[in-house]
Design a protein around this motif. Sequence first.
Motif, short mmCIF file in Angstrom:
data_model
loop_
_atom_site.label_atom_id
_atom_site.label_comp_id
_atom_site.label_asym_id
_atom_site.label_seq_id
_atom_site.Cartn_x
_atom_site.Cartn_y
_atom_site.Cartn_z
N LEU A 206 2.36 -0.73 -1.45
CA LEU A 206 1.37 -0.16 -0.43
C LEU A 206 1.87 -0.33 0.86
CD1 LEU A 206 -1.89 -1.84 -2.22
CD2 LEU A 206 -0.95 0.29 -2.60
N ASP A 207 1.13 0.56 1.37
CA ASP A 207 1.59 0.37 2.96
C ASP A 207 0.93 -0.43 3.93
OD1 ASP A 207 2.79 1.25 5.58
OD2 ASP A 207 0.61 2.38 5.78
N ILE A 208 1.44 -1.27 4.46
CA ILE A 208 0.66 -2.45 4.90
C ILE A 208 -0.38 -1.98 6.11
CG2 ILE A 208 2.28 -2.74 7.25
CD1 ILE A 208 1.80 -6.02 6.34
N ASP A 209 -0.15 -0.98 6.85
CA ASP A 209 -1.32 -0.42 7.83
C ASP A 209 -2.20 0.07 7.22
OD1 ASP A 209 -0.60 -1.56 10.24
OD2 ASP A 209 1.24 -0.34 10.33
N GLN A 210 -2.16 0.40 5.64
CA GLN A 210 -3.37 0.97 4.91
C GLN A 210 -4.26 0.05 4.64
OE1 GLN A 210 -4.25 3.96 2.86
NE2 GLN A 210 -3.63 5.03 4.98
N PHE A 211 -3.66 -1.23 4.08
CA PHE A 211 -4.83 -1.96 3.48
C PHE A 211 -4.77 -3.35 4.24
CE2 PHE A 211 -0.52 -3.88 2.02
CZ PHE A 211 -0.41 -5.16 2.29
N ALA A 212 -3.92 -3.62 5.16
CA ALA A 212 -4.33 -4.89 6.26
C ALA A 212 -5.59 -4.69 6.98
CB ALA A 212 -3.06 -4.99 6.85
N GLN B 182 -7.36 -8.05 22.50
CA GLN B 182 -5.97 -7.79 22.49
C GLN B 182 -5.11 -8.86 21.73
OE1 GLN B 182 -4.88 -7.07 26.68
NE2 GLN B 182 -5.70 -5.27 26.65
N TYR B 183 -3.98 -8.62 21.20
CA TYR B 183 -3.03 -9.39 20.46
C TYR B 183 -2.76 -10.76 21.55
CZ TYR B 183 1.27 -11.11 18.25
OH TYR B 183 2.07 -11.46 17.49
N PRO B 184 -2.74 -11.82 21.15
CA PRO B 184 -3.16 -12.34 19.65
C PRO B 184 -4.53 -12.70 19.15
CG PRO B 184 -2.13 -14.17 20.89
CD PRO B 184 -2.21 -12.89 21.87
N MET C 157 -2.87 -17.20 14.46
CA MET C 157 -1.83 -17.40 13.41
C MET C 157 -1.65 -16.09 12.71
SD MET C 157 -2.56 -21.24 12.09
CE MET C 157 -1.07 -21.16 10.93
N TRP C 158 -2.55 -15.41 12.37
CA TRP C 158 -2.83 -14.30 11.42
C TRP C 158 -2.07 -13.29 12.22
CZ3 TRP C 158 -2.45 -13.60 6.70
CH2 TRP C 158 -2.88 -12.64 6.10
N ALA C 159 -2.59 -12.94 13.52
CA ALA C 159 -1.90 -11.93 14.35
C ALA C 159 -0.36 -12.04 14.44
CB ALA C 159 -2.56 -11.86 15.78
N THR C 160 0.05 -13.16 14.61
CA THR C 160 1.28 -13.16 14.80
C THR C 160 2.13 -12.97 13.40
OG1 THR C 160 0.83 -15.06 16.12
CG2 THR C 160 3.26 -14.83 15.77
N ILE C 161 1.46 -13.51 12.15
CA ILE C 161 2.08 -13.09 11.05
C ILE C 161 2.36 -11.82 10.66
CG2 ILE C 161 1.95 -13.38 8.39
CD1 ILE C 161 0.67 -16.34 9.06
N MET C 162 0.98 -11.26 10.86
CA MET C 162 1.06 -9.75 10.40
C MET C 162 2.01 -9.00 11.32
SD MET C 162 -0.72 -9.51 8.12
CE MET C 162 -0.96 -8.02 7.68
N LYS C 163 2.11 -9.29 12.68
CA LYS C 163 2.76 -8.38 13.68
C LYS C 163 4.47 -8.94 13.37
CE LYS C 163 3.16 -6.82 18.37
NZ LYS C 163 3.48 -7.63 19.42
N GLU C 164 4.83 -9.88 13.54
CA GLU C 164 6.34 -10.56 13.44
C GLU C 164 6.55 -10.55 12.09
OE1 GLU C 164 7.43 -10.73 16.29
OE2 GLU C 164 5.64 -10.70 17.57
N THR C 165 6.19 -10.99 11.14
CA THR C 165 6.65 -11.56 9.74
C THR C 165 6.60 -9.98 8.92
OG1 THR C 165 5.63 -13.52 9.79
CG2 THR C 165 6.78 -12.80 7.80
N TYR C 166 5.36 -9.26 8.92
CA TYR C 166 5.37 -7.97 8.17
C TYR C 166 5.43 -6.89 8.93
CZ TYR C 166 4.01 -11.51 4.72
OH TYR C 166 3.72 -12.77 3.93
N LYS D 283 -5.55 -3.13 14.26
CA LYS D 283 -6.51 -3.28 13.21
C LYS D 283 -5.88 -4.22 12.02
CE LYS D 283 -10.55 -1.22 14.16
NZ LYS D 283 -11.56 -2.23 14.41
N SER D 284 -4.66 -4.12 11.79
CA SER D 284 -4.02 -4.85 10.88
C SER D 284 -3.86 -6.31 11.40
CB SER D 284 -2.64 -4.34 10.38
OG SER D 284 -2.59 -2.92 10.08
N TRP D 285 -3.64 -6.51 12.52
CA TRP D 285 -3.40 -7.83 13.30
C TRP D 285 -4.43 -8.67 13.35
CZ3 TRP D 285 -0.81 -5.14 18.29
CH2 TRP D 285 0.45 -4.39 18.01
N GLN D 286 -5.69 -8.06 13.49
CA GLN D 286 -7.07 -8.79 13.71
C GLN D 286 -7.66 -9.55 12.41
OE1 GLN D 286 -9.55 -5.51 14.88
NE2 GLN D 286 -8.55 -5.38 17.06
#
Lengths: 551, 280
Positions: A270-276, A62-64, A302-311, A317-320
């Motif tokens: 590209l769509d973020i949830d497509q490639f992330a 689970q996040y994060p 850090m990556w989870a936060t960046i993917m969710k919050e920044t992008y 799956k994109s946050w992991q």
Amino acid sequence: MEQDQDFNKLYEEWKETTKKLMERFPERKDAFQTSSSIPVERLYLPEMLDEKYINQLGFPGQYPYTRGIQPTMYRARHWTMRQYAGFGSAVETNRRFHYLLEQGQTGLSVAFDLPTQIGYDSDHAMSKGEVGKVGVAIDSLEDMEALLKDIPLDKVSTSMTINAPAAVLLAMYIVVAEKQGIAPDKIAGTIQNDILKEYIARGTYIFPPKPSMRLITDIFAYCSEHVPKWNTISISGYHIREAGATAAQELAFTIANGKAYVEAALKAGLDIDQFAPRLAFFFNAHNEFFEEVAKFRAARRMWATIMKETYGAKKPKSWQLRFHTQTGGSTLTAQQPDNNIVRVTVQALSAVLGGTQSLHTNSRDEALALPTEDSARIALRTQQILAHESGVADTVDPLAGSYYVESLTDSLEEEANAYLHKIEELGGAVAAVEQGYMQREIHHTAYETQKSIEKGEQVVVGMNAFQLDDEPKPELHRLDPELAKNQKEKLKKVRDNRDQQRASAQLESLRQAAQGTDNLMPHIVECVRSYCTIGEICGVLREEFGEFTGV
Amino acid sequence: MQKKIRVLIAKPGLDGHDRGALIISQALRDYGMEVIYTGLRQTPEQIVASAIQEDVDAIGLSCLSGAHNELFPEVVQGLKDNGADDIIVVGGGVIPWEDIPYLEEQGVMKIFTPGTPSVETAKYIEQAVYKRDGIKDREPGELIDRVDHIGIAVKSLDESLPYYLDTLQLKLEGIEEVDTEHVKVAFINAGNVKLELLEPTSPASSIQAFLDKRGQGIHHIALGVNDIQERIDEMKRKGIQMIHDTAKPGAGGASIAFMHPKSTGGVLYELCEKPLKERL
């Protein structure tokens, strides 16, 4: 009280997901216990749960994701044991692959020689002395067919350490699978495809940053449509660390590069949830055990936060952050090479306790030459002993809750964030690389480390302390001296026997695509299918894109 | 260093791992050499051309990819073909021991294996260049021309002198007060070396501190040198921590500087330059 309810809700959710997941992926045993018959729980939690715990750590899966990306982690399945191998000819490497698979290895990892990595054919003047040395020589599809002979590409996943010409090698892999009768959507694996760290640390670049980034986003787009199980990039801190970075620098610069790839892909539409979900990471494991564990845990958060919050990615799956780990080559000594087995064990343990998805353990003789078969086997056995004998894989994130580990995790995150801010100020990773910022930071650290080793402030066992007077000289791996000659002859035959007109036409269409904005992948696949060589394909792109010559 | 040595550090072949090359470049610079680094992916021809153009004394080749057996000898041969074989070639990187005799046979003067302290490489290049140029090679033995004296801390000269003069029957050469150091010293001729008895004249004296901590006994060994400032600078380049960065006056008109025992294996050494007449 309210917090308790929040926590209970999340805990219930976690139990529910875990239950569902276990229906599909049961754990390795019905019950885990220690040698003293003490039951080993899946998850251990603090007695007092507060908001900080839930925000900073949460539940595995689970996040994060600080505690791991799956709820059950290695209780369901061990990490993938993926030993990097490749030397000499494709036939010879194929033999080592079969050997490693027979020994229980669960994924392949291909090392290419330097001409292949820099897009030169084996008969190019620059290839002199390098053919088949640090990896296998691949000139055309024919070599790739030999490399993967009798390996079931729908069952084995393959990681290829290839960057500047990643598109070409991936295209070859796709075509070989096709010839085995396996569709592109059934194959799985990873290409490293991380060009930014080549400029920063490893030097096997071909093109300038801008067209390099285009090739990368073209691969993202092509694979999300045609090769969905392929990890299209492995964003690599490994080489940054090997060049001399600290753990914090490795963490920071890798994540900065990751952000640059995300931004390039977003810019390409590209769509973020497509490639992330197809982005993977690659970290180093050095000797300083707790700092390494903390680094892996911080990286996920850090990556989870960046993917969710920044992008604003929506899919979990994109946050992991999923990552491969390799133990630190530069920590190994040429002196008393057997000591390296011990170093590798400590490093591998840090990766396992840090929650890695796959692992390469280095061989004891790597500071001297390519690994012998004996030392490659010991390296694999090291992982197997950790997995099957040590019990460290029986509970999720066993070091969580250690005051020290949690505090180190926070500190590494803080230090890495400071670097990320600095890189933002410089205009992002691509701009920072162009200005030589990361290169300078790493070089400074490398030199300071060397000085402190030479002064004896930093002890390297067997090298600057506890030396032996008469060191026995170990057996080293030797390459066939005829190798380059044979490879060149094979290449000549390929060129003589192919449909020359078709090959030229495909190269021409690649040239035109490169001049425009078409996705280059389909053109490269066609070139490969026509037995155009890597030197020819990269040659066309060199002419169109120019070459990078260093900062 | 008597002449500014110029070195080209080169990365032949396609190997991109330049941590070693960058570190050795920096270390040679810190040692006092001029260093030019070629950058990555140089052919042997390019390396030879740069070396000649930059008029270097030596080339350091670094390679980790295993291509050394092909590429290093080509550099040596290229220098020969261009009449520049006075340029010294050394190499380093991941090079198996069994390849070293072959490379040396091909004219690479020395291969530095992993773990070699960078200062060793610097010293080697310096010696090789001096030898080639017929510059008098200053072996460590010549840098330090003798043990000048052994310093012994004593509580009182009056109490200690009878042992040396009467029991051992050595000759007293003179007694002197050095105000700056708060000591009174007695020089005793012990044949091939002098003994320097040191008595503190004030609680501020470092000899007093020594006596308080350890009691009477050997305090330091003084090494006689020719050009003290040059020696101080050289020691610092070699990573020795100096208590004094510049020479200061000592007893008998000498210029002295102490090295920190932390970097000399626990012994307090003094570098000591005597006025010329005393040395003869």
